[in-house]
Design an enzyme around this catalytic site. Structure first.
Site, PDB file in Angstrom:
ATOM      1  N   SER A  18       0.846  -1.200   0.160  1.00  0.00           N
ATOM      2  CA  SER A  18      -0.056   0.167   0.005  1.00  0.00           C
ATOM      3  C   SER A  18       0.876   1.321  -0.107  1.00  0.00           C
ATOM      4  CB  SER A  18      -0.805   0.176   1.052  1.00  0.00           C
ATOM      5  OG  SER A  18      -2.008  -1.166   1.220  1.00  0.00           O
ATOM      6  N   SER A  60      -5.699   1.117  -2.538  1.00  0.00           N
ATOM      7  CA  SER A  60      -4.501   0.719  -1.837  1.00  0.00           C
ATOM      8  C   SER A  60      -3.559   1.870  -1.927  1.00  0.00           C
ATOM      9  CB  SER A  60      -3.861  -0.411  -2.790  1.00  0.00           C
ATOM     10  OG  SER A  60      -4.622  -1.573  -2.552  1.00  0.00           O
ATOM     11  N   THR A  61      -3.690   2.884  -2.547  1.00  0.00           N
ATOM     12  CA  THR A  61      -2.878   4.049  -2.877  1.00  0.00           C
ATOM     13  C   THR A  61      -3.810   5.266  -2.220  1.00  0.00           C
ATOM     14  OG1 THR A  61      -3.706   4.345  -4.989  1.00  0.00           O
ATOM     15  CG2 THR A  61      -1.651   2.961  -4.560  1.00  0.00           C
ATOM     16  N   SER A  62      -4.721   5.161  -1.596  1.00  0.00           N
ATOM     17  CA  SER A  62      -5.596   6.371  -1.064  1.00  0.00           C
ATOM     18  C   SER A  62      -5.959   6.224   0.487  1.00  0.00           C
ATOM     19  CB  SER A  62      -6.930   6.272  -1.487  1.00  0.00           C
ATOM     20  OG  SER A  62      -7.623   7.746  -1.414  1.00  0.00           O
ATOM     21  N   CYS A  97      -4.500  -0.488   9.100  1.00  0.00           N
ATOM     22  CA  CYS A  97      -3.942  -0.920   7.792  1.00  0.00           C
ATOM     23  C   CYS A  97      -2.810  -1.753   8.238  1.00  0.00           C
ATOM     24  CB  CYS A  97      -3.840   0.052   6.593  1.00  0.00           C
ATOM     25  SG  CYS A  97      -2.905  -0.693   5.275  1.00  0.00           S
ATOM     26  N   ASN A  99      -0.404  -3.041   6.196  1.00  0.00           N
ATOM     27  CA  ASN A  99       0.566  -2.585   5.368  1.00  0.00           C
ATOM     28  C   ASN A  99       1.153  -1.292   5.646  1.00  0.00           C
ATOM     29  OD1 ASN A  99       1.398  -4.727   3.143  1.00  0.00           O
ATOM     30  ND2 ASN A  99      -0.981  -4.645   3.034  1.00  0.00           N
ATOM     31  N   SER A 298     -12.145  -4.106  -0.641  1.00  0.00           N
ATOM     32  CA  SER A 298     -12.103  -2.765   0.175  1.00  0.00           C
ATOM     33  C   SER A 298     -12.997  -2.054  -0.418  1.00  0.00           C
ATOM     34  CB  SER A 298     -10.789  -2.251   0.317  1.00  0.00           C
ATOM     35  OG  SER A 298     -10.838  -1.210   1.217  1.00  0.00           O
ATOM     36  N   MET A 307      -4.275  -7.587   2.667  1.00  0.00           N
ATOM     37  CA  MET A 307      -4.104  -6.681   3.708  1.00  0.00           C
ATOM     38  C   MET A 307      -3.282  -7.550   4.784  1.00  0.00           C
ATOM     39  SD  MET A 307      -7.645  -4.684   4.000  1.00  0.00           S
ATOM     40  CE  MET A 307      -8.675  -5.883   3.412  1.00  0.00           C
ATOM     41  N   GLY A 308      -2.331  -6.572   5.523  1.00  0.00           N
ATOM     42  CA  GLY A 308      -1.766  -7.194   6.567  1.00  0.00           C
ATOM     43  C   GLY A 308      -2.524  -7.579   7.866  1.00  0.00           C
TER      44      GLY A 308
END
Length: 385
Positions: A18, A60-62, A97, A99, A298, A307-308
């Site tokens: 992420s 994943s990038t927000s 999260c 990650n 998600s 996700m971790g």
């Protein structure tokens, strides 16, 4: 129009699979509504392209992380996580999260929030969202977090320095209990058909369903899933089950409210037994190398990796008798202390220190290995509201 006082210090970091904008708590407004407005402007939300901000137009990038030095005796830093909606003016605040958690330790070291100790600096992180402690073991060299190394994680090109994350007592992160419904397996009837699901709360609450119930193999990539003619129908079914779980856990008053005001939690995923499959980038995943196949969603979209916190929850679910995950995992899962999860771009491993007793499962620690890297630092300019 940009005002000079709208220039805010910001760091962009990759954590695991992420990416997030990192802020010092002191640099953001105290007022929660104004703070959310600043964050949304920094990302360019709501806009499906996030073209006027720093967001990457995917879940994943927000993401946003807000950090400050902790006043707690058991933590070095306090860490707040926000899932920033791409197309709605929402900053989700009920989840963590895993990650992005892996980037908190390196950020704390490089920003001088903890003393750098070679070769490993232990950073005790208090996650404000879940009120849980995470220990990060961060490789350090010359006073800064080490980036280069030989540890690889599927879903991220190349290798990096391994960051060990230890989630202390992750069970009941949101609800306070491992099984929010009180049962390892629940059923729901939708459009005359009965669906089974397991609802487990550890690190983050996750709803587990079997891929076959929806006519899926379970090995679909996000691209394959979204190309299906029945994608919207399956997504609606998943959202109905997820919304029902949100009501169970007290995050929404009904399914409609869950779709609007509890988009980030709980998560939902589809699962199946190990089979051979090929990732979108051509990597062959062999069934003997994994224990279960999972595809997490998600905010209504299948995510690219795993996700971790979802991995931690999956591990806990594997160790609870009669959950859907427990039934799928090779060997039955009971007493499983290492789990290999096949995700769209490879394999994620999670380990746990746990004990079984007549009162249930006690997870003292769940562990994942990640890499992280500072990508940019400077200032983000936000629009005047």
């Amino acid at each position: 129009m940009i005002k000079q006082n709208s220039r805010i210090p910001c760091v962009i970091m990759r954590g695991g699979t992420s990416r997030a904008l990192f802020f010092h708590d002191k640099d953001l407004p105290r007022d929660e509504a104004l703070r959310d407005s600043v964050i949304l402007s920094a990302f360019g939300s709501p806009d499906i392209r996030q073209i006027d901000g720093l967001g990457g137009a995917t879940t994943s990038t927000s993401k946003v992380a807000i950090i400050k030095k902790s006043e707690r005796d058991d933590a070095d830093v306090d860490y707040f996580f926000g899932q920033v909606s791409v197309d709605h003016p929402v900053v989700g605040k009920t989840m963590n999260c895993g990650n992005i958690s892996s980037a908190v330790g390196p950020f704390a070291v490089d920003e001088g929030l903890v003393e750098a100790v070679e070769p490993i600096t232990r950073v005790r992180i208090y996650n404000v969202n879940t009120k849980k402690i995470i220990n990060a073991r961060v490789p350090v060299k010359n006073g800064r977090a080490l980036t280069e190394g030989d540890f690889a994680i599927d879903g991220v090109p190349g290798t990096g320095a391994k960051i060990q994350l230890e989630f202390n007592h992750p069970q009941g992160a949101v609800s306070g209990v491992v099984l929010p419904s009180g049962r390892p397996l629940d059923t729901i009837e939708i459009d005359g058909k009965t669906y089974e699901y397991s609802f487990v709360d550890a690190a983050n609450p996750v709803v587990f369903v079997h891929a076959s119930q929806f006519g899926l193999k379970g090995t679909e990539s996000p691209y394959e899933f979204e190309a299906r003619a029945d994608c919207k129908d399956i997504t609606r079914l998943l959202e109905t089950i997820r919304g029902t779980a949100a009501v169970t856990i007290g995050l929404a008053k009904d399914i409609g409210d869950a779709a609007k005001n509890s988009q980030t939690l709980p998560k939902i995923g589809i699962y199946t037994k190990p089979v051979d499959y090929v990732t979108p980038d051509g990597k062959e995943i062999k069934k003997e190398d994994i224990d279960i196949i999972g595809r997490l969603f998600s905010m209504g979209r299948m995510i690219q990796a795993y996700m971790g916190t979802g991995a931690v929850c999956t591990m806990v679910a594997a160790n609870i008798e009669n959950t859907l995950v427990n039934k799928i995992v090779a060997g039955g899962g009971d007493g499983c202390k290492k789990l290999r999860i096949g995700h769209p771009f490879g394999i994620m491993e999670v380990e746990a220190e746990l004990d079984h007793s007549p009162d249930g499962i006690d997870v003292s620690c769940a562990m994942i290995g990640r890499t992280a890297r500072r990508l940019m630092d400077g200032f983000v300019y936000v629009r005047e509201e």
